[in-house]
Design an enzyme around this catalytic site. Structure first.
Site, mmCIF file in Angstrom:
data_model
loop_
_atom_site.group_PDB
_atom_site.id
_atom_site.type_symbol
_atom_site.label_atom_id
_atom_site.label_comp_id
_atom_site.label_asym_id
_atom_site.label_seq_id
_atom_site.Cartn_x
_atom_site.Cartn_y
_atom_site.Cartn_z
ATOM 1 N N THR A 257 -9.392 0.744 2.508
ATOM 2 C CA THR A 257 -9.383 2.211 2.493
ATOM 3 C C THR A 257 -10.355 2.835 1.472
ATOM 4 O O THR A 257 -10.311 4.039 1.249
ATOM 5 C CB THR A 257 -7.959 2.734 2.205
ATOM 6 O OG1 THR A 257 -7.491 2.144 0.990
ATOM 7 C CG2 THR A 257 -7.000 2.405 3.333
ATOM 8 N N TYR B 11 -16.494 3.381 6.817
ATOM 9 C CA TYR B 11 -15.028 3.268 6.942
ATOM 10 C C TYR B 11 -14.587 3.753 8.327
ATOM 11 O O TYR B 11 -13.826 3.066 9.020
ATOM 12 C CB TYR B 11 -14.368 4.112 5.833
ATOM 13 C CG TYR B 11 -12.888 4.324 6.014
ATOM 14 C CD1 TYR B 11 -11.976 3.291 5.769
ATOM 15 C CD2 TYR B 11 -12.386 5.560 6.417
ATOM 16 C CE1 TYR B 11 -10.607 3.496 5.941
ATOM 17 C CE2 TYR B 11 -11.026 5.776 6.587
ATOM 18 C CZ TYR B 11 -10.146 4.736 6.341
ATOM 19 O OH TYR B 11 -8.791 4.938 6.515
ATOM 20 N N THR C 66 -7.260 6.616 11.648
ATOM 21 C CA THR C 66 -7.695 7.706 10.769
ATOM 22 C C THR C 66 -8.405 8.852 11.501
ATOM 23 O O THR C 66 -9.024 8.641 12.554
ATOM 24 C CB THR C 66 -8.659 7.136 9.703
ATOM 25 O OG1 THR C 66 -9.217 8.201 8.939
ATOM 26 C CG2 THR C 66 -9.803 6.368 10.329
ATOM 27 N N ASP C 67 -8.343 10.027 10.893
ATOM 28 C CA ASP C 67 -9.125 11.188 11.343
ATOM 29 C C ASP C 67 -10.632 10.922 11.212
ATOM 30 O O ASP C 67 -11.440 11.600 11.847
ATOM 31 C CB ASP C 67 -8.754 12.424 10.507
ATOM 32 C CG ASP C 67 -8.913 12.184 9.009
ATOM 33 O OD1 ASP C 67 -8.559 11.080 8.534
ATOM 34 O OD2 ASP C 67 -9.413 13.085 8.297
ATOM 35 N N GLY D 85 0.838 -1.200 0.000
ATOM 36 C CA GLY D 85 0.000 0.000 0.000
ATOM 37 C C GLY D 85 0.873 1.250 0.000
ATOM 38 O O GLY D 85 2.102 1.166 -0.086
ATOM 39 N N TRP E 41 -5.682 12.099 5.105
ATOM 40 C CA TRP E 41 -5.472 12.626 3.745
ATOM 41 C C TRP E 41 -4.108 12.178 3.185
ATOM 42 O O TRP E 41 -3.302 12.998 2.731
ATOM 43 C CB TRP E 41 -5.568 14.158 3.740
ATOM 44 C CG TRP E 41 -6.911 14.735 4.061
ATOM 45 C CD1 TRP E 41 -7.892 14.183 4.840
ATOM 46 C CD2 TRP E 41 -7.423 16.002 3.625
ATOM 47 N NE1 TRP E 41 -8.968 15.034 4.909
ATOM 48 C CE2 TRP E 41 -8.708 16.150 4.182
ATOM 49 C CE3 TRP E 41 -6.914 17.028 2.834
ATOM 50 C CZ2 TRP E 41 -9.501 17.279 3.976
ATOM 51 C CZ3 TRP E 41 -7.695 18.166 2.625
ATOM 52 C CH2 TRP E 41 -8.971 18.276 3.181
ATOM 53 N N LYS F 235 -12.799 1.564 11.282
ATOM 54 C CA LYS F 235 -11.477 1.910 11.824
ATOM 55 C C LYS F 235 -11.564 2.145 13.336
ATOM 56 O O LYS F 235 -10.650 1.774 14.074
ATOM 57 C CB LYS F 235 -10.919 3.152 11.111
ATOM 58 C CG LYS F 235 -10.556 2.954 9.648
ATOM 59 C CD LYS F 235 -9.409 1.992 9.404
ATOM 60 C CE LYS F 235 -8.075 2.535 9.846
ATOM 61 N NZ LYS F 235 -6.958 1.602 9.508
HETATM 62 N N1 LIG Z 1 -5.267 6.835 2.417
HETATM 63 C C1 LIG Z 1 -5.687 7.776 3.251
HETATM 64 O O1 LIG Z 1 -6.032 8.888 2.845
HETATM 65 C C2 LIG Z 1 -5.726 7.506 4.731
HETATM 66 C C3 LIG Z 1 -6.260 8.500 5.575
HETATM 67 C C4 LIG Z 1 -6.286 8.255 6.943
HETATM 68 C C5 LIG Z 1 -5.796 7.069 7.447
HETATM 69 N N2 LIG Z 1 -5.309 6.125 6.617
HETATM 70 C C6 LIG Z 1 -4.826 4.869 7.182
HETATM 71 O O2 LIG Z 1 -3.445 4.755 6.904
HETATM 72 C C7 LIG Z 1 -3.110 3.366 6.758
HETATM 73 C C8 LIG Z 1 -2.361 3.159 5.459
HETATM 74 O O3 LIG Z 1 -3.223 3.575 4.401
HETATM 75 P P1 LIG Z 1 -2.750 3.518 2.880
HETATM 76 O O4 LIG Z 1 -3.263 4.740 2.229
HETATM 77 O O5 LIG Z 1 -1.315 3.167 2.790
HETATM 78 O O6 LIG Z 1 -3.638 2.298 2.381
HETATM 79 P P2 LIG Z 1 -3.599 1.537 0.979
HETATM 80 O O7 LIG Z 1 -2.671 2.207 0.045
HETATM 81 O O8 LIG Z 1 -5.019 1.310 0.600
HETATM 82 O O9 LIG Z 1 -2.931 0.152 1.385
HETATM 83 C C9 LIG Z 1 -3.599 -0.755 2.204
HETATM 84 C C10 LIG Z 1 -3.012 -2.124 1.928
HETATM 85 O O10 LIG Z 1 -3.686 -3.073 2.739
HETATM 86 C C11 LIG Z 1 -3.797 -4.259 1.994
HETATM 87 N N3 LIG Z 1 -4.857 -5.118 2.496
HETATM 88 C C12 LIG Z 1 -6.194 -5.016 2.303
HETATM 89 N N4 LIG Z 1 -6.834 -6.040 2.902
HETATM 90 C C13 LIG Z 1 -5.880 -6.811 3.476
HETATM 91 C C14 LIG Z 1 -5.907 -8.019 4.214
HETATM 92 N N5 LIG Z 1 -7.059 -8.651 4.493
HETATM 93 N N6 LIG Z 1 -4.729 -8.542 4.660
HETATM 94 C C15 LIG Z 1 -3.569 -7.941 4.377
HETATM 95 N N7 LIG Z 1 -3.469 -6.804 3.650
HETATM 96 C C16 LIG Z 1 -4.625 -6.242 3.217
HETATM 97 C C17 LIG Z 1 -4.080 -3.791 0.588
HETATM 98 O O11 LIG Z 1 -3.744 -4.801 -0.318
HETATM 99 P P3 LIG Z 1 -4.622 -4.971 -1.662
HETATM 100 O O12 LIG Z 1 -4.367 -3.737 -2.443
HETATM 101 O O13 LIG Z 1 -4.060 -6.217 -2.233
HETATM 102 O O14 LIG Z 1 -6.053 -5.101 -1.208
HETATM 103 C C18 LIG Z 1 -3.169 -2.567 0.468
HETATM 104 O O15 LIG Z 1 -1.917 -2.909 -0.062
HETATM 105 C C19 LIG Z 1 -4.425 2.600 6.870
HETATM 106 O O16 LIG Z 1 -4.601 2.160 8.182
HETATM 107 C C20 LIG Z 1 -5.475 3.651 6.563
HETATM 108 O O17 LIG Z 1 -6.723 3.349 7.160
HETATM 109 C C21 LIG Z 1 -5.246 6.319 5.256
#
Ligand SMILES: NC(=O)c1ccc[n+]([C@@H]2O[C@H](COP(=O)([O-])OP(=O)(O)OC[C@H]3O[C@@H](n4cnc5c(N)ncnc54)[C@H](OP(=O)(O)O)[C@@H]3O)[C@@H](O)[C@H]2O)c1
Length: 298
Positions: free
Chosen positions: A66, A129, A105-106, A12, A154, A133
């Site tokens: 996400t 979502y 997350t926020d 991710g 974000w 979380k």
């Molecule tokens: N993106 C944002 O804007 C945002 C904002 C606030 C908080 N966050 C938090 O920050 C963290 C990192 O987010 P990110 O943006 O890096 O997320 P991301 O790019 O969506 O990556 C999440 C990863 O988790 C993997 N995943 C999904 N289901 C899974 C499972 N059952 N077992 C193992 N792996 C699994 C996905 O793999 P696949 O692609 O193969 O499904 C993906 O590679 C998360 O906790 C997210 O909630 C993100």
């Protein structure tokens, strides 16, 4: 001493940035990167087996569901990955006597505020979502009260799909774009977040809930405007695109989003590291994208 890290969600945005940084610091960390295919966090037996095999000092959970809008119609999957998955990791960490650093997350907040959210402010998610979380945070702290949870917001990176990459594509395709101007938060580069997670790995006594975003405040419209300026400057955006501020009402989405998502990060600035302004971080990411697209061929 070299720290053994079991990383979930390694492909991710955050997971990729952690892998990239650890690759530059091989003496400090021994990293076991896993993705959904090699370690499905929803499967407790798989999680326990991975912990038994690698014997980590710490699990870093960068895996999550996400897709904020899709979660409204995929509640079960969102809860399986965002609540049950972290619970499995916390149970396995507790059994093995190791640490867990979990990312949240926020969107656990309802957005109804006019000053930055503190880590202990009342939560109240307004979409599936955010609910999933929050359930993840609660199940982690129940199974492993010493876990460290870092809430962020974000997030964008040169890896994966995100607002910055979508904007650059749309700005090249369209003459004008309407961008929401009444939702406010803090854009956060996954690269600096990765460094902050590694700083947390290095400090075994830290636990509880921390907030981490880059510095400053922006609406999505401000963020888009900055992307347009930075992208045009380096030639990633090659045509004129007029940006129009619109309201949330003008752009209905399946998931309701909080209108004020700014988080107070003072504790993490003190304990985990300094922050750069989001505009400065955006310039760095745009420079990385530019190098990827043009520099490598120059
Ligand atoms: N993106 C944002 O804007 C945002 C904002 C606030 C908080 N966050 C938090 O920050 C963290 C990192 O987010 P990110 O943006 O890096 O997320 P991301 O790019 O969506 O990556 C999440 C990863 O988790 C993997 N995943 C999904 N289901 C899974 C499972 N059952 N077992 C193992 N792996 C699994 C996905 O793999 P696949 O692609 O193969 O499904 C993906 O590679 C998360 O906790 C997210 O909630 C993100």
């Amino acid at each position: 001493m070299t720290k053994r890290i079991l990383l979930t969600g390694a492909n991710g945005q955050l997971g990729s940035e952690i892998r990239q940084r650890v690759a530059q610091m091989t003496a400090a960390y021994n990293l076991e990167p896993t993705d959904q295919a090699t370690l499905d966090i929803c499967d407790l037996a798989q999680v326990e087996a991975a912990v038994a095999a690698f014997k980590p000092d710490v699990i870093v959970n960068a895996a999550a569901y996400t897709a904020v809008d899709k979660a409204e119609s995929e509640r079960d999957i969102a809860f399986a990955v965002n609540a049950k998955g972290p619970e499995n990791l916390a149970l396995a960490a507790s059994q093995a006597g190791i640490r867990l650093i979990h990312i949240s997350t926020d969107y656990v907040f309802n957005g109804d505020n006019c000053k930055p959210w503190q880590p202990d402010d009342p939560v109240g998610p307004i979409n599936v979502y955010g609910e999933s979380k929050l359930a993840g945070e609660q199940s982690v702290l129940k199974a492993l009260p010493d876990a460290l949870i870092i809430r962020t917001a974000w997030v964008y990176s040169r890896h994966g799909q995100n607002f910055v990459k979508t904007m650059i594509r749309l700005m090249n395709e369209r003459d004008s774009l309407g961008i929401i101007a009444d939702q406010v938060g803090t854009p956060t580069h996954a690269g600096r977040l990765a460094e902050i997670v590694l700083s947390a790995v290095d400090q075994p006594t830290l636990s509880g809930i921390y907030h981490w975003t880059d510095a400053g405040v922006a609406s999505w419209y401000d963020f888009a405007q900055a992307i347009y300026e930075a992208g045009s400057k380096v030639g990633l955006i090659t045509s004129a695109c007029q940006l129009k501020p619109i309201s949330t009402q003008d752009y209905p989405t399946p998931a309701t989003r909080p209108c004020y998502s700014v988080m107070d990060c003072s504790r993490s600035r003190e304990d985990l590291g300094h922050a750069r302004h989001w505009r400065e971080q955006l310039q760095l990411m745009i420079a990385e994208l530019d190098y990827e697209n043009n520099g490598a061929n120059a």
